[in-house]
Design a protein around this motif. Sequence first.
Motif, PDB file in Angstrom:
ATOM      1  N   ASN A   1       0.836  -1.195   0.000  1.00 21.96           N
ATOM      2  CA  ASN A   1       0.000   0.000   0.000  1.00 21.96           C
ATOM      3  C   ASN A   1       0.873   1.249   0.000  1.00 21.96           C
ATOM      4  OD1 ASN A   1      -2.895  -1.103   0.422  1.00 21.96           O
ATOM      5  ND2 ASN A   1      -1.688  -2.158   1.988  1.00 21.96           N
ATOM      6  N   ILE A   2       0.697   2.074  -1.021  1.00 22.83           N
ATOM      7  CA  ILE A   2       1.449   3.322  -1.154  1.00 22.83           C
ATOM      8  C   ILE A   2       0.453   4.463  -1.316  1.00 22.83           C
ATOM      9  CG2 ILE A   2       3.020   4.641  -2.630  1.00 22.83           C
ATOM     10  CD1 ILE A   2       4.405   2.017  -3.345  1.00 22.83           C
ATOM     11  N   SER A   3       0.649   5.534  -0.567  1.00 20.39           N
ATOM     12  CA  SER A   3      -0.222   6.703  -0.660  1.00 20.39           C
ATOM     13  C   SER A   3       0.620   7.957  -0.824  1.00 20.39           C
ATOM     14  CB  SER A   3      -1.095   6.847   0.605  1.00 20.39           C
ATOM     15  OG  SER A   3      -1.940   5.733   0.764  1.00 20.39           O
ATOM     16  N   PHE A   4       0.093   8.921  -1.556  1.00 26.35           N
ATOM     17  CA  PHE A   4       0.755  10.216  -1.673  1.00 26.35           C
ATOM     18  C   PHE A   4      -0.301  11.268  -1.993  1.00 26.35           C
ATOM     19  CE2 PHE A   4       0.920   8.061  -5.746  1.00 26.35           C
ATOM     20  CZ  PHE A   4       0.534   9.026  -6.670  1.00 26.35           C
ATOM     21  N   ASN A   5      -0.011  12.495  -1.617  1.00 28.99           N
ATOM     22  CA  ASN A   5      -0.963  13.580  -1.801  1.00 28.99           C
ATOM     23  C   ASN A   5      -0.747  14.291  -3.126  1.00 28.99           C
ATOM     24  OD1 ASN A   5      -2.239  13.210   0.719  1.00 28.99           O
ATOM     25  ND2 ASN A   5      -0.649  14.395   1.753  1.00 28.99           N
ATOM     26  N   VAL A   6      -1.844  14.755  -3.696  1.00 26.97           N
ATOM     27  CA  VAL A   6      -1.827  15.527  -4.934  1.00 26.97           C
ATOM     28  C   VAL A   6      -2.496  16.867  -4.664  1.00 26.97           C
ATOM     29  CG1 VAL A   6      -2.690  15.673  -7.301  1.00 26.97           C
ATOM     30  CG2 VAL A   6      -1.848  13.485  -6.404  1.00 26.97           C
ATOM     31  N   GLN A   7      -1.802  17.921  -5.020  1.00 30.96           N
ATOM     32  CA  GLN A   7      -2.326  19.277  -4.834  1.00 30.96           C
ATOM     33  C   GLN A   7      -2.539  19.907  -6.207  1.00 30.96           C
ATOM     34  OE1 GLN A   7      -3.002  21.133  -1.800  1.00 30.96           O
ATOM     35  NE2 GLN A   7      -3.989  22.405  -3.368  1.00 30.96           N
ATOM     36  N   THR A   8      -3.776  20.298  -6.518  1.00 38.54           N
ATOM     37  CA  THR A   8      -4.058  20.967  -7.786  1.00 38.54           C
ATOM     38  C   THR A   8      -4.143  22.472  -7.548  1.00 38.54           C
ATOM     39  OG1 THR A   8      -6.469  20.941  -7.629  1.00 38.54           O
ATOM     40  CG2 THR A   8      -5.400  18.937  -8.451  1.00 38.54           C
ATOM     41  N   ASN A   9      -4.341  23.202  -8.639  1.00 36.56           N
ATOM     42  CA  ASN A   9      -4.400  24.667  -8.517  1.00 36.56           C
ATOM     43  C   ASN A   9      -5.768  25.174  -8.091  1.00 36.56           C
ATOM     44  OD1 ASN A   9      -5.960  24.353 -10.820  1.00 36.56           O
ATOM     45  ND2 ASN A   9      -4.369  25.085 -12.225  1.00 36.56           N
ATOM     46  N   GLY A  10      -6.726  24.266  -7.905  1.00 40.44           N
ATOM     47  CA  GLY A  10      -8.039  24.660  -7.413  1.00 40.44           C
ATOM     48  C   GLY A  10      -8.994  25.177  -8.468  1.00 40.44           C
ATOM     49  N   THR A  11      -8.603  25.123  -9.745  1.00 39.74           N
ATOM     50  CA  THR A  11      -9.472  25.656 -10.805  1.00 39.74           C
ATOM     51  C   THR A  11     -10.357  24.596 -11.446  1.00 39.74           C
ATOM     52  OG1 THR A  11      -7.827  25.321 -12.565  1.00 39.74           O
ATOM     53  CG2 THR A  11      -7.736  27.414 -11.333  1.00 39.74           C
ATOM     54  N   TYR A  12     -10.172  23.333 -11.084  1.00 40.90           N
ATOM     55  CA  TYR A  12     -10.942  22.269 -11.715  1.00 40.90           C
ATOM     56  C   TYR A  12     -12.304  22.120 -11.039  1.00 40.90           C
ATOM     57  CZ  TYR A  12      -6.301  21.036 -13.476  1.00 40.90           C
ATOM     58  OH  TYR A  12      -5.054  21.059 -14.060  1.00 40.90           O
ATOM     59  N   ARG A  13     -13.327  21.900 -11.852  1.00 46.15           N
ATOM     60  CA  ARG A  13     -14.674  21.669 -11.357  1.00 46.15           C
ATOM     61  C   ARG A  13     -15.325  20.580 -12.206  1.00 46.15           C
ATOM     62  NH1 ARG A  13     -12.810  24.198  -7.962  1.00 46.15           N
ATOM     63  NH2 ARG A  13     -13.562  26.017  -6.805  1.00 46.15           N
ATOM     64  N   GLY A  14     -16.152  19.788 -11.563  1.00 39.33           N
ATOM     65  CA  GLY A  14     -16.904  18.774 -12.290  1.00 39.33           C
ATOM     66  C   GLY A  14     -16.070  17.564 -12.674  1.00 39.33           C
ATOM     67  N   HIS A  15     -16.523  16.864 -13.728  1.00 38.93           N
ATOM     68  CA  HIS A  15     -15.937  15.593 -14.150  1.00 38.93           C
ATOM     69  C   HIS A  15     -14.613  15.831 -14.882  1.00 38.93           C
ATOM     70  CE1 HIS A  15     -16.668  11.503 -16.435  1.00 38.93           C
ATOM     71  NE2 HIS A  15     -15.498  11.554 -15.822  1.00 38.93           N
ATOM     72  N   HIS A  16     -13.543  15.286 -14.312  1.00 44.19           N
ATOM     73  CA  HIS A  16     -12.224  15.311 -14.942  1.00 44.19           C
ATOM     74  C   HIS A  16     -11.638  13.907 -14.881  1.00 44.19           C
ATOM     75  CE1 HIS A  16     -11.222  19.677 -15.546  1.00 44.19           C
ATOM     76  NE2 HIS A  16     -12.258  19.791 -14.726  1.00 44.19           N
ATOM     77  N   VAL A  17     -10.588  13.696 -15.659  1.00 42.30           N
ATOM     78  CA  VAL A  17      -9.851  12.443 -15.623  1.00 42.30           C
ATOM     79  C   VAL A  17      -8.505  12.686 -14.958  1.00 42.30           C
ATOM     80  CG1 VAL A  17      -8.778  10.607 -16.982  1.00 42.30           C
ATOM     81  CG2 VAL A  17     -10.973  11.574 -17.704  1.00 42.30           C
ATOM     82  N   VAL A  18      -8.192  11.883 -13.958  1.00 43.13           N
ATOM     83  CA  VAL A  18      -6.853  11.859 -13.379  1.00 43.13           C
ATOM     84  C   VAL A  18      -6.096  10.725 -14.068  1.00 43.13           C
ATOM     85  CG1 VAL A  18      -5.473  11.478 -11.308  1.00 43.13           C
ATOM     86  CG2 VAL A  18      -7.594  12.805 -11.166  1.00 43.13           C
ATOM     87  N   PHE A  19      -5.036  11.077 -14.758  1.00 47.01           N
ATOM     88  CA  PHE A  19      -4.227  10.101 -15.498  1.00 47.01           C
ATOM     89  C   PHE A  19      -2.921   9.893 -14.742  1.00 47.01           C
ATOM     90  CE2 PHE A  19      -0.957   9.336 -18.852  1.00 47.01           C
ATOM     91  CZ  PHE A  19      -1.389   8.071 -19.243  1.00 47.01           C
ATOM     92  N   THR A  20      -2.623   8.642 -14.429  1.00 51.63           N
ATOM     93  CA  THR A  20      -1.464   8.320 -13.597  1.00 51.63           C
ATOM     94  C   THR A  20      -0.536   7.341 -14.304  1.00 51.63           C
ATOM     95  OG1 THR A  20      -2.904   8.504 -11.653  1.00 51.63           O
ATOM     96  CG2 THR A  20      -0.733   7.538 -11.312  1.00 51.63           C
ATOM     97  N   ILE A  21       0.742   7.616 -14.220  1.00 47.66           N
ATOM     98  CA  ILE A  21       1.774   6.692 -14.687  1.00 47.66           C
ATOM     99  C   ILE A  21       2.538   6.185 -13.466  1.00 47.66           C
ATOM    100  CG2 ILE A  21       3.868   6.396 -16.073  1.00 47.66           C
ATOM    101  CD1 ILE A  21       2.928   8.787 -17.765  1.00 47.66           C
ATOM    102  N   TRP A  22       2.637   4.887 -13.350  1.00 48.22           N
ATOM    103  CA  TRP A  22       3.437   4.271 -12.288  1.00 48.22           C
ATOM    104  C   TRP A  22       4.615   3.567 -12.947  1.00 48.22           C
ATOM    105  CZ3 TRP A  22       1.913  -1.100 -10.033  1.00 48.22           C
ATOM    106  CH2 TRP A  22       2.880  -1.541  -9.118  1.00 48.22           C
TER     107      TRP A  22
END
Length: 220
Positions: A181-202
């Motif tokens: 189990n690995i966790s990390f925080n993501v901080q955005t600029n606060g301008t996103y609203r509604g349905h978005h896609v978070v795309f992750t590369i591991w």
Amino acid sequence: MRMRSTSGSVARRRGIIALVIGVLACTFVATPTASAHGTIVGPATRAYQCWQSWGSQHTNPAMQQQDPMCWQAFQANADTMWNWMSALRDGLGGNFQGATPDGQLCSNALSRNNALNNPGRWRTTSVGSSFTMRLYDQASHGADFFRVYVSKNGFDPTTQRLGWGNLDHVTTTGRFAPAQNISFNVQTNGTYRGHHVVFTIWQASHLDQAYMWCSDVNFG
């Protein structure tokens, strides 16, 4: 005339059979660990969300109306959901964009998972401008890094396939030691609203293996 006792030979045969079964059992137990991988479970990736919601009732006809994107994914290839932990490619050498055409990001350019690229009303996870990403890795491979993007304002996940030009790079992490189990925080600029896609590369640590996923979120 005295009959020969067969108890000794029967015992020997039973011993051999038990030994063979024991060897096979060890092989089968070891195999999942060797081949197991992982995925982002929070916010859930498309395949994991479908498996979590419908894996135990994947033949339920209600799915077509209640969760049409998962329904079409199960119809296309149910193995995409059963193997939610195995969306990997080997040997990309960090050339993620060059090796992954636009419109194939959510499937990690794996044809068997192509249904994950289809636009539509995928179920979303509600998040704020700051949220936590959680990886579950069955085999504890660790990570060289995670690279996280959010779809740009104006991109519509319900009508458009995701391309590299539709993404804002949000963060790239450092290394993580092997753990399930690995966790990390993501901080955005606060301008996103509604349905978005978070795309992750591991980028896994044990080999040059790259995993790419789409998680559908609703920014409040």
